[in-house]
Write a protein that holds these residues in place. Structure first.
Motif, PDB file in Angstrom:
ATOM      1  N   ILE A 225       0.854  -1.189   0.000  1.00  0.00           N
ATOM      2  CA  ILE A 225       0.000   0.000   0.000  1.00  0.00           C
ATOM      3  C   ILE A 225       0.888   1.236   0.000  1.00  0.00           C
ATOM      4  O   ILE A 225       1.770   1.385   0.836  1.00  0.00           O
ATOM      5  N   ASN A 226       0.650   2.128  -0.965  1.00  0.00           N
ATOM      6  CA  ASN A 226       1.458   3.350  -1.045  1.00  0.00           C
ATOM      7  C   ASN A 226       0.687   4.610  -0.687  1.00  0.00           C
ATOM      8  O   ASN A 226       1.300   5.654  -0.442  1.00  0.00           O
ATOM      9  N   SER A 227      -0.653   4.540  -0.646  1.00  0.00           N
ATOM     10  CA  SER A 227      -1.419   5.744  -0.322  1.00  0.00           C
ATOM     11  C   SER A 227      -2.830   5.389   0.107  1.00  0.00           C
ATOM     12  O   SER A 227      -3.384   4.355  -0.286  1.00  0.00           O
ATOM     13  N   ILE A 228      -3.388   6.250   0.937  1.00  0.00           N
ATOM     14  CA  ILE A 228      -4.802   6.204   1.310  1.00  0.00           C
ATOM     15  C   ILE A 228      -5.354   7.617   1.190  1.00  0.00           C
ATOM     16  O   ILE A 228      -4.629   8.596   1.387  1.00  0.00           O
ATOM     17  N   SER A 229      -6.624   7.729   0.839  1.00  0.00           N
ATOM     18  CA  SER A 229      -7.211   9.050   0.633  1.00  0.00           C
ATOM     19  C   SER A 229      -8.662   9.046   1.072  1.00  0.00           C
ATOM     20  O   SER A 229      -9.427   8.131   0.728  1.00  0.00           O
ATOM     21  N   ASN A 230      -9.057  10.073   1.837  1.00  0.00           N
ATOM     22  CA  ASN A 230     -10.429  10.199   2.312  1.00  0.00           C
ATOM     23  C   ASN A 230     -11.300  10.840   1.238  1.00  0.00           C
ATOM     24  O   ASN A 230     -10.863  11.735   0.514  1.00  0.00           O
ATOM     25  N   ASN A 231     -12.534  10.403   1.187  1.00  0.00           N
ATOM     26  CA  ASN A 231     -13.492  10.994   0.250  1.00  0.00           C
ATOM     27  C   ASN A 231     -14.224  12.150   0.912  1.00  0.00           C
ATOM     28  O   ASN A 231     -14.376  12.199   2.138  1.00  0.00           O
ATOM     29  N   SER A 232     -14.698  13.065   0.093  1.00  0.00           N
ATOM     30  CA  SER A 232     -15.412  14.227   0.616  1.00  0.00           C
ATOM     31  C   SER A 232     -16.792  13.874   1.129  1.00  0.00           C
ATOM     32  O   SER A 232     -17.448  14.717   1.758  1.00  0.00           O
TER      33      SER A 232
END
Length: 505
Positions: A225-232
């Protein structure tokens, strides 16, 4: 607001703010203490730090005093105090532990790859943290504890005085006419007497943080895993590895949806891997992800369940030119971030940082050159693996300034329209005199495909370094990889080994 075509920005004047986690010069540097990721929360009141030891450390803003004394001297000191944010240690917790994959005979490191603040509600914060395989959701609650710092003598009564007489030597109760309280004070030893000018009060409001694990999102990634991102929408988030991107619901930890899959049927045909993924800050259906080929793809989740075809592909014109052994590596994008307006994003590869307009796919709005002076030294950088270093980038809240790191612990800050194309260089000083401790040799660990693939494709090539040394140009052992900009003011946090150095403007 248009970020790149607004009024010319004025270069900022930077000053040292503080250093967090500084150790003694002679104290050896532990490998587990090296910082691997940093992130501010949305309001900028808290700062989270992840390290190689699997820990998450939280710092809270300390320049905002909840209970300010009305004393004139305190008020004067507050007026003259600096207005930039200052942070202090709040708490830390062990997020991940080392694991071992017995099927593939490799060790899964506890190193924290990314931390992301989910949301903040009153004294409650939620944080997502991940290592190579497992994502965890943590609830961090602030518990206010009252401490008694002064205690005045209690109100005296006949029963109380009778009780005290059995504990205080020489204390004899007198008649009511003599005044019980007066006799008790006169006969009490001096070390029992509180200050006469102090009343009973409750003070020293502590705000200890307590972290509790809420969810564990595991067994969904075969690659790192290289990234995680929250949704609006505050309901979903994505996690990206080298070949796949999964969509999670925050409340469902045992199921996710694979929305992007770049794994070929035959791994020998692999030519591209995913390097970063980021949700659009305003539209919950838009997702951008970058690749090792220097491409940024924008996908619309409404088109299909599997987003195989990108709605837009952002690619610089230079990428269409002749390919070489090194351009395949240096064009790999290590980090992308949407600006707050949602119409621009920035990307960082090994050589430079680029500002993109979402309405213009063919070329970036601006190119900020970082490592052009290292271009003649690429063979040597390849031989010592420095060419695979992944630098992050960040931007100011108004979108007028951009920052990234370089070697020799240099922070590069660019302000388009300021007339200074080379930007501002800040040498971030940390604990450079400390000696690193050699870690015991461990079992084989998983390596990212983004590092393995170029060597696999060009396994027949063997590059020899030039006679001149690269050390004269920069210090490759000191590299500023992680940077973060405060969301509401001009404050930049830089990770220097195990220390967090903050500069303000």
């Amino acid at each position: 607001m248009a970020y790149y075509d607004s009024a010319p920005s004025v270069p900022l004047l930077w000053n040292f703010s503080q250093v967090l986690g500084q150790q003694l010069p002679n104290e050896p540097l532990q490998n587990d203490d090296i910082i691997t990721t940093i992130a501010f929360d949305k309001l900028g009141d808290h700062l989270a730090v992840g390290d190689r030891g699997g820990r998450v450390v939280i710092f809270g803003r300390d320049d905002r005093k909840k209970n300010v004394s009305s004393n004139r001297r305190d008020l004067e000191q507050r007026d003259f105090a600096s207005q930039h944010p200052e942070f202090r240690y709040k708490t830390e917790f062990q997020s991940h532990e080392p694991e071992f994959d017995y099927l593939k005979n490799v060790e899964i490191e506890e190193k924290i790859n990314k931390v992301r603040w989910w949301m903040t509600h009153d004294s409650l914060q939620f944080i997502l943290s991940t290592n190579d395989k497992t994502i965890k959701l943590w609830k961090v609650k602030e518990h206010k504890v009252k401490q008694v710092i002064e205690m005045a003598p209690p109100l005296c009564s006949e029963n109380m005085l009778l009780a005290e007489s059995s504990f205080v030597p020489g204390l004899e109760t007198k008649s009511a006419a003599n005044g019980y309280r007066l006799e008790w004070i006169e006969k009490m030893p001096q070390n029992f007497l509180p200050p006469q000018d102090v009343d009973s009060e409750i003070g020293g409001m502590e705000d200890p943080f307590r972290a509790k694990r809420q969810k564990v999102y595991a067994y969904a990634h075969s690659f790192n895993i290289n990234s995680i991102s929250n949704n609006s929408d505050y309901e979903t988030f994505v996690s990206a590895d080298d070949l796949r991107i999964n969509l999670w619901n925050l409340e469902v930890s045992d199921q996710c949806f694979n929305i992007i899959d770049m794994k070929p049927s035959n791994m020998e045909d692999l030519t591209e891997v995913i390097t970063s993924a980021e949700f659009h800050p305003l539209h919950c259906n838009l997702l951008a992800y970058s690749s090792s080929q220097g491409l940024i793809r924008l996908s619309d989740l409404r088109h299909s369940a599997i987003c195989d075809h990108a709605s837009r592909i952002f690619q610089h014109g230079e990428s269409y030119g002749s390919k070489s052994f090194f351009t395949e590596i240096t064009s790999s994008i290590s980090d992308i971030k949407f600006l707050n307006d949602g119409q621009h994003l920035i990307s960082r590869n090994y050589m430079n940082m680029k500002l993109w307009d979402m309405r213009k796919e063919s070329s970036p709005v601006a190119i900020f050159k970082i490592h052009e002076h290292l271009r003649p030294k690429l063979p040597e950088l390849y031989n010592n693996d420095c060419i695979f270093d992944k630098f992050e980038c960040c931007f100011s809240g108004d979108g007028l300034h951009f920052a990234t790191g370089s070697y020799s612990n240099i922070l590069r800050i660019f302000s388009p329209g300021s007339g200074r194309e080379e930007g501002i260089k800040l040498e971030i000083r940390g604990n450079f005199n400390r000696k690193a401790i050699r870690q015991p040799k461990s079992r084989a660990r998983r390596s990212s495909l983004s590092n393995i693939m170029p060597r696999g494709i060009y396994h027949h090539a063997h590059v020899y370094s030039e006679s001149s040394s690269i050390d004269s140009l920069c210090n490759l052992s000191s590299k500023l990889l992680q940077v973060a900009w405060h969301p509401t003011c001009n404050l930049v946090a830089c990770a220097v080994e195990s220390s967090l150095v903050l500069y303000y403007a």
